[in-house]
Design an enzyme around this catalytic site. Sequence first.
Site, PDB file in Angstrom:
ATOM      1  CG  PHE A 206      -4.609  -4.102  35.556  1.00 28.83           C
ATOM      2  CD1 PHE A 206      -4.962  -2.975  34.830  1.00 28.83           C
ATOM      3  CD2 PHE A 206      -5.540  -4.632  36.444  1.00 28.83           C
ATOM      4  CE1 PHE A 206      -6.213  -2.382  34.979  1.00 28.83           C
ATOM      5  CE2 PHE A 206      -6.785  -4.055  36.609  1.00 28.83           C
ATOM      6  CZ  PHE A 206      -7.124  -2.927  35.875  1.00 28.83           C
TER       7      PHE A 206
ATOM      8  CG  ASP B 126      -2.013  -8.393  41.642  1.00 26.66           C
ATOM      9  OD1 ASP B 126      -2.832  -9.329  41.652  1.00 26.66           O
ATOM     10  OD2 ASP B 126      -2.307  -7.236  41.283  1.00 26.66           O
TER      11      ASP B 126
ATOM     12  CE  LYS C 261      -8.966 -10.350  37.473  1.00 26.26           C
ATOM     13  NZ  LYS C 261     -10.141  -9.646  36.980  1.00 26.26           N
TER      14      LYS C 261
END
Length: 392
Positions: free
Chosen positions: A137, A222, A251
């Site tokens: 994702f 990532d 995040k």
Amino acid sequence: MNVEGLRELEARYAMPTYARAGVEFVRGEGARLWDSEGREYLDFFAGISVHNAGHCHPRIVAAVQEQVATFAGSSNLFYSESALRLSERLSESSLGGKVFLANTGTEASEGAIKLARKHAHRRGVKRPEVISFVGDFHGRTLGALAATPKLADEDRFGPLPPGFRAVPHDDPDALRAAASESTAAVFIELIQGEAGVWPVPDEVLVAAREVCDRAGALLIVDEVQTGMGRTGTLWAYEQTPVRPDVITAGKALGGGLPAAAIVAAPEYSDVFEPGDHGSTFAGGPIAARAALAALDVLSDPALLASVRELGERLRAGLRELEGVTDVRGRGLMVGVSLADGLDAAAVRDRCLEGGLVLNCPGPGMLRLLPPLVIEEADVDRALEVLAGALRG
């Protein structure tokens, strides 16, 4: 206003893109949340791994309060010491090259894809391809969607940008077969978070490094969910046998505020030139100060050691619970598979009723992402609530 009133506002004014639980959290401290009715919860979700330093960490609060009362920013057309100090910290803590600051993980993904494509153009590739992995994702903008095989396969927003290939996350031979001289990058989550916390095998990582070296492509890792201490080191790649060419962060980077980054190794630091990429709000003084404070908190060796120790305690306890068939992860990024017949969403909801916040990323799976400042008693309490929820 009560939750029913909020539902009415949502139905009238908010696009229906989220399936929300019937709770409004209004206060947080450390690993604790309180809802609008004053009820206390133990947070084992951390806003999808955003609040790694816990809610309202004093150092982050102080940094934000000082900055917001002084100066909110002008633009990236002028110098900002906090933004450049943040770039320095990110570089020195990871790949040692240069940094592009962004606002969100999906922005970082988009920028990393652009970087890889431009680098491929420089070596004469006319139609560069990016290889990603089934279960990855990388975000919800069009380029990030194209690199996220599950969402790309749904094809609800097509046509998506061409030039993306997907391979299984556990098959190094499939990766080698998919690579070619047109490969611009291999884009990989070291632990697939949204898919249910599935670590990628080391042999796949080694194969990814090999195909990138052979093709002259970039290995992009990532670290949006795995970074900022989540796995027990500041960056998850530190626990693997490979060193990436580029990492993306987001995040938890902003300590609760929107902040993200692309970090490139020195040899790829000058691929972008003036005008190639930009962002209006990225690296603003408030978010940059929050990120610097978050890095201070989360790079503490004692905290990182605690993440590793508590992660082991949590996983060991989960394996003892009736109804749990598989436990996986690293540090305090933990995924659980449940026995057939157990409804993971119902288990999650019963946990919420019992005062424990966690996530159900898919059928039969739970995901636990507590703030990294938890203690042993918090782990034991979470296991107690989850055991009860599994019993029904």
